[in-house]
Design a protein around this motif. Sequence first.
Motif, PDB file in Angstrom:
ATOM      1  N   GLN A 140       0.838  -1.199   0.000  1.00 44.94           N
ATOM      2  CA  GLN A 140       0.000   0.000   0.000  1.00 44.94           C
ATOM      3  C   GLN A 140       0.877   1.255   0.000  1.00 44.94           C
ATOM      4  O   GLN A 140       1.760   1.391   0.853  1.00 44.94           O
ATOM      5  CB  GLN A 140      -0.886   0.034   1.255  1.00 44.94           C
ATOM      6  CG  GLN A 140      -1.954  -1.046   1.288  1.00 44.94           C
ATOM      7  CD  GLN A 140      -3.053  -0.808   0.265  1.00 44.94           C
ATOM      8  OE1 GLN A 140      -3.496   0.312   0.073  1.00 44.94           O
ATOM      9  NE2 GLN A 140      -3.481  -1.875  -0.397  1.00 44.94           N
ATOM     10  N   ILE A 141       0.639   2.146  -0.942  1.00 45.83           N
ATOM     11  CA  ILE A 141       1.361   3.421  -0.954  1.00 45.83           C
ATOM     12  C   ILE A 141       0.809   4.277   0.184  1.00 45.83           C
ATOM     13  O   ILE A 141      -0.382   4.599   0.214  1.00 45.83           O
ATOM     14  CB  ILE A 141       1.196   4.134  -2.305  1.00 45.83           C
ATOM     15  CG1 ILE A 141       1.865   3.306  -3.413  1.00 45.83           C
ATOM     16  CG2 ILE A 141       1.785   5.542  -2.254  1.00 45.83           C
ATOM     17  CD1 ILE A 141       1.689   3.870  -4.796  1.00 45.83           C
ATOM     18  N   SER A 142       1.696   4.621   1.133  1.00 46.14           N
ATOM     19  CA  SER A 142       1.204   5.298   2.340  1.00 46.14           C
ATOM     20  C   SER A 142       1.483   6.795   2.340  1.00 46.14           C
ATOM     21  O   SER A 142       1.136   7.488   3.294  1.00 46.14           O
ATOM     22  CB  SER A 142       1.846   4.664   3.576  1.00 46.14           C
ATOM     23  OG  SER A 142       3.255   4.762   3.500  1.00 46.14           O
ATOM     24  N   ILE A 143       2.106   7.316   1.263  1.00 41.76           N
ATOM     25  CA  ILE A 143       2.354   8.761   1.203  1.00 41.76           C
ATOM     26  C   ILE A 143       1.015   9.487   1.316  1.00 41.76           C
ATOM     27  O   ILE A 143       0.079   9.210   0.572  1.00 41.76           O
ATOM     28  CB  ILE A 143       3.052   9.131  -0.125  1.00 41.76           C
ATOM     29  CG1 ILE A 143       4.488   8.631  -0.113  1.00 41.76           C
ATOM     30  CG2 ILE A 143       3.014  10.638  -0.362  1.00 41.76           C
ATOM     31  CD1 ILE A 143       5.218   8.830  -1.412  1.00 41.76           C
ATOM     32  N   GLY A 144       0.919  10.370   2.263  1.00 36.74           N
ATOM     33  CA  GLY A 144      -0.308  11.147   2.403  1.00 36.74           C
ATOM     34  C   GLY A 144      -1.302  10.577   3.392  1.00 36.74           C
ATOM     35  O   GLY A 144      -2.260  11.248   3.765  1.00 36.74           O
ATOM     36  N   THR A 145      -1.087   9.342   3.858  1.00 38.51           N
ATOM     37  CA  THR A 145      -2.033   8.761   4.818  1.00 38.51           C
ATOM     38  C   THR A 145      -2.195   9.685   6.027  1.00 38.51           C
ATOM     39  O   THR A 145      -1.212  10.147   6.601  1.00 38.51           O
ATOM     40  CB  THR A 145      -1.529   7.373   5.282  1.00 38.51           C
ATOM     41  OG1 THR A 145      -1.449   6.523   4.140  1.00 38.51           O
ATOM     42  CG2 THR A 145      -2.469   6.759   6.310  1.00 38.51           C
ATOM     43  N   ASN A 146      -3.437   9.943   6.390  1.00 35.88           N
ATOM     44  CA  ASN A 146      -3.778  10.832   7.528  1.00 35.88           C
ATOM     45  C   ASN A 146      -3.302  12.271   7.330  1.00 35.88           C
ATOM     46  O   ASN A 146      -3.321  13.071   8.261  1.00 35.88           O
ATOM     47  CB  ASN A 146      -3.195  10.298   8.847  1.00 35.88           C
ATOM     48  CG  ASN A 146      -3.779   8.966   9.244  1.00 35.88           C
ATOM     49  OD1 ASN A 146      -4.883   8.630   8.814  1.00 35.88           O
ATOM     50  ND2 ASN A 146      -3.059   8.213  10.043  1.00 35.88           N
ATOM     51  N   LEU A 147      -2.779  12.561   6.127  1.00 34.51           N
ATOM     52  CA  LEU A 147      -2.160  13.877   5.850  1.00 34.51           C
ATOM     53  C   LEU A 147      -0.965  14.126   6.772  1.00 34.51           C
ATOM     54  O   LEU A 147      -0.661  15.270   7.112  1.00 34.51           O
ATOM     55  CB  LEU A 147      -3.164  15.029   5.957  1.00 34.51           C
ATOM     56  CG  LEU A 147      -4.345  14.990   4.985  1.00 34.51           C
ATOM     57  CD1 LEU A 147      -5.200  16.241   5.138  1.00 34.51           C
ATOM     58  CD2 LEU A 147      -3.871  14.856   3.544  1.00 34.51           C
ATOM     59  N   VAL A 148      -0.294  13.055   7.175  1.00 40.40           N
ATOM     60  CA  VAL A 148       0.956  13.234   7.938  1.00 40.40           C
ATOM     61  C   VAL A 148       1.906  14.082   7.101  1.00 40.40           C
ATOM     62  O   VAL A 148       2.506  15.036   7.588  1.00 40.40           O
ATOM     63  CB  VAL A 148       1.581  11.872   8.292  1.00 40.40           C
ATOM     64  CG1 VAL A 148       2.991  12.052   8.835  1.00 40.40           C
ATOM     65  CG2 VAL A 148       0.725  11.169   9.325  1.00 40.40           C
ATOM     66  N   HIS A 149       2.045  13.732   5.822  1.00 46.49           N
ATOM     67  CA  HIS A 149       2.710  14.633   4.883  1.00 46.49           C
ATOM     68  C   HIS A 149       1.606  15.429   4.186  1.00 46.49           C
ATOM     69  O   HIS A 149       0.925  14.927   3.309  1.00 46.49           O
ATOM     70  CB  HIS A 149       3.529  13.860   3.840  1.00 46.49           C
ATOM     71  CG  HIS A 149       4.797  13.285   4.397  1.00 46.49           C
ATOM     72  ND1 HIS A 149       5.793  12.774   3.618  1.00 46.49           N
ATOM     73  CD2 HIS A 149       5.230  13.167   5.684  1.00 46.49           C
ATOM     74  CE1 HIS A 149       6.793  12.354   4.390  1.00 46.49           C
ATOM     75  NE2 HIS A 149       6.454  12.571   5.655  1.00 46.49           N
ATOM     76  N   VAL A 150       1.452  16.666   4.614  1.00 40.71           N
ATOM     77  CA  VAL A 150       0.372  17.489   4.042  1.00 40.71           C
ATOM     78  C   VAL A 150       0.914  18.374   2.921  1.00 40.71           C
ATOM     79  O   VAL A 150       0.160  18.790   2.038  1.00 40.71           O
ATOM     80  CB  VAL A 150      -0.308  18.306   5.172  1.00 40.71           C
ATOM     81  CG1 VAL A 150       0.619  19.346   5.761  1.00 40.71           C
ATOM     82  CG2 VAL A 150      -1.613  18.921   4.713  1.00 40.71           C
ATOM     83  N   ASN A 151       2.222  18.648   2.938  1.00 45.96           N
ATOM     84  CA  ASN A 151       2.875  19.420   1.875  1.00 45.96           C
ATOM     85  C   ASN A 151       3.754  18.496   1.048  1.00 45.96           C
ATOM     86  O   ASN A 151       4.507  17.705   1.609  1.00 45.96           O
ATOM     87  CB  ASN A 151       3.772  20.520   2.465  1.00 45.96           C
ATOM     88  CG  ASN A 151       3.001  21.487   3.313  1.00 45.96           C
ATOM     89  OD1 ASN A 151       1.872  21.849   2.980  1.00 45.96           O
ATOM     90  ND2 ASN A 151       3.590  21.903   4.419  1.00 45.96           N
ATOM     91  N   HIS A 152       3.686  18.632  -0.278  1.00 45.98           N
ATOM     92  CA  HIS A 152       4.450  17.764  -1.168  1.00 45.98           C
ATOM     93  C   HIS A 152       5.270  18.641  -2.107  1.00 45.98           C
ATOM     94  O   HIS A 152       4.779  19.109  -3.132  1.00 45.98           O
ATOM     95  CB  HIS A 152       3.498  16.826  -1.915  1.00 45.98           C
ATOM     96  CG  HIS A 152       2.731  15.933  -0.981  1.00 45.98           C
ATOM     97  ND1 HIS A 152       3.094  14.626  -0.726  1.00 45.98           N
ATOM     98  CD2 HIS A 152       1.654  16.186  -0.180  1.00 45.98           C
ATOM     99  CE1 HIS A 152       2.271  14.105   0.168  1.00 45.98           C
ATOM    100  NE2 HIS A 152       1.388  15.032   0.514  1.00 45.98           N
TER     101      HIS A 152
END
Length: 326
Positions: free
Chosen positions: A233-245
């Motif tokens: 599972q691609i987890s980038i962005g899960t829960n918006l832990v990383h909100v800025n990309h």
Amino acid sequence: MSTRHVAAAIQPVDRCWVCDHDQFDPFLQCAFEHTQFAARDPELAAYTGARLWLRRCRRCGFGQPEAVPALTHYFDRMYDQHWSDEWIESEFVSRSKDLIFRGILADLRRRVPAAERRLLDVGAHVGKFLHQAAQDGWRVEGIELNPRTAAYAARRTGAVIHQVNLDAFLMTGGQVDAVTLIDVLEHIPEPVRMLRKIRQLLKPGGWVGVKVPCAPSQLRKERVRAALRSGYQISIGTNLVHVNHFDPGSLVRALEAAGFEQATVRTAAPELSMVVGSRLRVALDDLVRMTIFLCGRWMPGAVHWPVALNLQAYGRARRGDVARAP
Ligand SMILES: [Zn+2]
């Protein structure tokens, strides 16, 4: 594009946080999973099951969510982690970020005169970077909201660790010669607004050092992994832990919009296992990471290639006022 709305409220984000543009391309749908908070924070747990799109700005390339949770202090509540004493100790003892920290200190030494070396680390975590900076001759202090890591950092470094947010720290009127944001800016919505506050903390001509993941490269790496491993599972962005990309261009643009000059960006050093007597596999893993990093650091223009998995940027606080609009 479909967004599954649940009982928990969200606040749409219509303008780019970096350049104020209003045209986006969706690139990844992210999910929310907060069941661990079911007993402690039911309002936060209610976001479990929600889905939002991450979108890339057509003008500057910055990636951000189509909406953010409307829950008051959503991000602070998500980071209210009750880490064990053993885990906190292991974070300090670990040498995995030594290469990153040494590189940032060397870069700042070249920029900040020796007589003016007061440094503030925002998001100081367990204080390992502050510990190394103090050994390097800096007068150090930190900001850390988590009470457990803040207390540990103060005890291990002897430095003042302010357990307040940036607004409260700004009220003190203190100014420093360098501010570091290491693996922090990707977690804070509206990054230009935060960088403007950082600029106010700096004496005119002071420097900020920012390390963030390079979003397009990280996503490409995750998609390769997902293609190779079934069920990954691609987890980038899960829960918006990383909100800025960020990509290199949008990171420089964010610094300039916040009132920094001489903004530069290059490939940042990787985390390494650095285990003494490590097994062959760990050593090989570090060798691969170093090879990718050195390609990204030294090949001309490689900061824009997929080998640049993390970005290291610097900017100098401009003198005088800066217009509010990005
Ligand atoms: Zn933009």
